[in-house]
Design a protein around this motif. Sequence first.
Motif, mmCIF file in Angstrom:
data_model
loop_
_atom_site.group_PDB
_atom_site.id
_atom_site.type_symbol
_atom_site.label_atom_id
_atom_site.label_comp_id
_atom_site.label_asym_id
_atom_site.label_seq_id
_atom_site.Cartn_x
_atom_site.Cartn_y
_atom_site.Cartn_z
ATOM 1 N N SER A 104 2.838 10.667 -0.621
ATOM 2 C CA SER A 104 3.547 9.443 -0.266
ATOM 3 C C SER A 104 4.004 9.502 1.188
ATOM 4 O O SER A 104 3.808 10.507 1.883
ATOM 5 C CB SER A 104 4.759 9.261 -1.182
ATOM 6 O OG SER A 104 5.689 10.317 -0.980
ATOM 7 N N TYR A 105 4.653 8.423 1.625
ATOM 8 C CA TYR A 105 5.116 8.381 3.012
ATOM 9 C C TYR A 105 6.165 9.455 3.279
ATOM 10 O O TYR A 105 6.141 10.106 4.335
ATOM 11 C CB TYR A 105 5.686 6.997 3.335
ATOM 12 C CG TYR A 105 6.303 6.922 4.713
ATOM 13 C CD1 TYR A 105 5.566 7.228 5.837
ATOM 14 C CD2 TYR A 105 7.635 6.548 4.875
ATOM 15 C CE1 TYR A 105 6.127 7.164 7.102
ATOM 16 C CE2 TYR A 105 8.208 6.477 6.125
ATOM 17 C CZ TYR A 105 7.451 6.787 7.245
ATOM 18 O OH TYR A 105 8.009 6.737 8.480
ATOM 19 N N ARG B 4 7.690 1.433 5.223
ATOM 20 C CA ARG B 4 7.602 2.443 6.283
ATOM 21 C C ARG B 4 8.524 2.117 7.447
ATOM 22 O O ARG B 4 9.094 3.025 8.067
ATOM 23 C CB ARG B 4 6.155 2.570 6.765
ATOM 24 C CG ARG B 4 5.213 3.121 5.711
ATOM 25 C CD ARG B 4 3.911 3.596 6.311
ATOM 26 N NE ARG B 4 3.067 4.235 5.316
ATOM 27 C CZ ARG B 4 1.979 4.932 5.592
ATOM 28 N NH1 ARG B 4 1.586 5.067 6.850
ATOM 29 N NH2 ARG B 4 1.281 5.494 4.636
ATOM 30 N N GLU C 199 6.414 12.319 1.822
ATOM 31 C CA GLU C 199 5.682 13.585 1.920
ATOM 32 C C GLU C 199 4.945 13.690 3.241
ATOM 33 O O GLU C 199 4.834 14.786 3.829
ATOM 34 C CB GLU C 199 4.715 13.710 0.745
ATOM 35 C CG GLU C 199 5.416 13.896 -0.601
ATOM 36 C CD GLU C 199 4.460 13.824 -1.772
ATOM 37 O OE1 GLU C 199 4.723 14.498 -2.790
ATOM 38 O OE2 GLU C 199 3.447 13.079 -1.681
#
Length: 352
Positions: free
Chosen positions: A136-137, A214, A139
Amino acid sequence: MQREKGRVDFGRRVLTLRRKRVAMRFDRRSVIVCAVLALAVVGVSVLALMTGSYQLSVAQVVSALTGGESGLVHDIVLTWRLPRVAAALVFGAALGVSGAMFQSLLRNPLADPGIIGFSQGSYTGALIVILVINGSYLELVGGALLGGMATAVAVYVLAYRRGARGFRLIVVGIGVSAMLGSLNTWLILKADLDVAMSAAAWGAGSLNGVSWDRVVIGGAVIAVLLVLAGMLSRPMRQLELGDDAAASQGVRVTAVRLGVIIVGVALTATVTAASGPIAFISLVAPQIARRLARTGGITLAPAACVGALLCVVADYIAQHAAPTPLPVGTITVVLGGGYLGWLLFREARRRL
């Protein structure tokens, strides 16, 4: 600095804000430069929100931003275009501050996280997360941060010889960056074709497809890091006088240097995890800001404003100056590469 009739002359006009026992002093020219750059950023941002396959007017953009529009115009401005513009502003400011911190720390205008390998290290860490675990983002941010910090430690250790001088760090960083670039290419070549193509496009530094998630997560992390950078600003400027002079003024040299490296790498890693490595903004923004503000050293606020302006302008050019949209990194490479060539030529002439 002179004291006359109860007033201190700093050699430049300053603005002083006093609140009870707390007083804050700002360089007047830097404040004016930041204000002008902020107006330019607003103008380019509005232009970017107006321009596209579906043209909008200034009134429509303003109405959508203030909640007065619904339907298609609302979706175009707030859902499709605004996340990209917001990402360009936030990430550009982060890169500008990161470059300013490293250039101040190493006292060298070539001290860019991209040139000395920290951006490549962050890209390597994020690339491993993408290709190995499809993370994921968050991570991605963790992988980019670990990769950048590992690269910083490696460069520092390899460059250390009775201290780590700025020029030696830059030379070692360039070598480490080249090695990591080869490693990144090998990782992409060994990956599945679809994943490899996506990772390669992302590695060019692209704001295509940046979502609000994000922007919000990255913006929150960057906001905390910018506060920490502001807290390090004064001792960082004192370090520019030299370690001995800074220590004599009560600066904890080792702790401040470590803090600058951690915050600078974290800013670069957060941007890299969200959009890939956007090259050369960290190099160009602090130097342009220093010349505009006419300060003796690198200052963070003007560098952040210049970085935001450069990134949003480069993204606008990438979106509208070619038949098909380009990654913003391709435009910053062209602009930054020209500036780097001019800077090297200027430094060479100065030493003749």
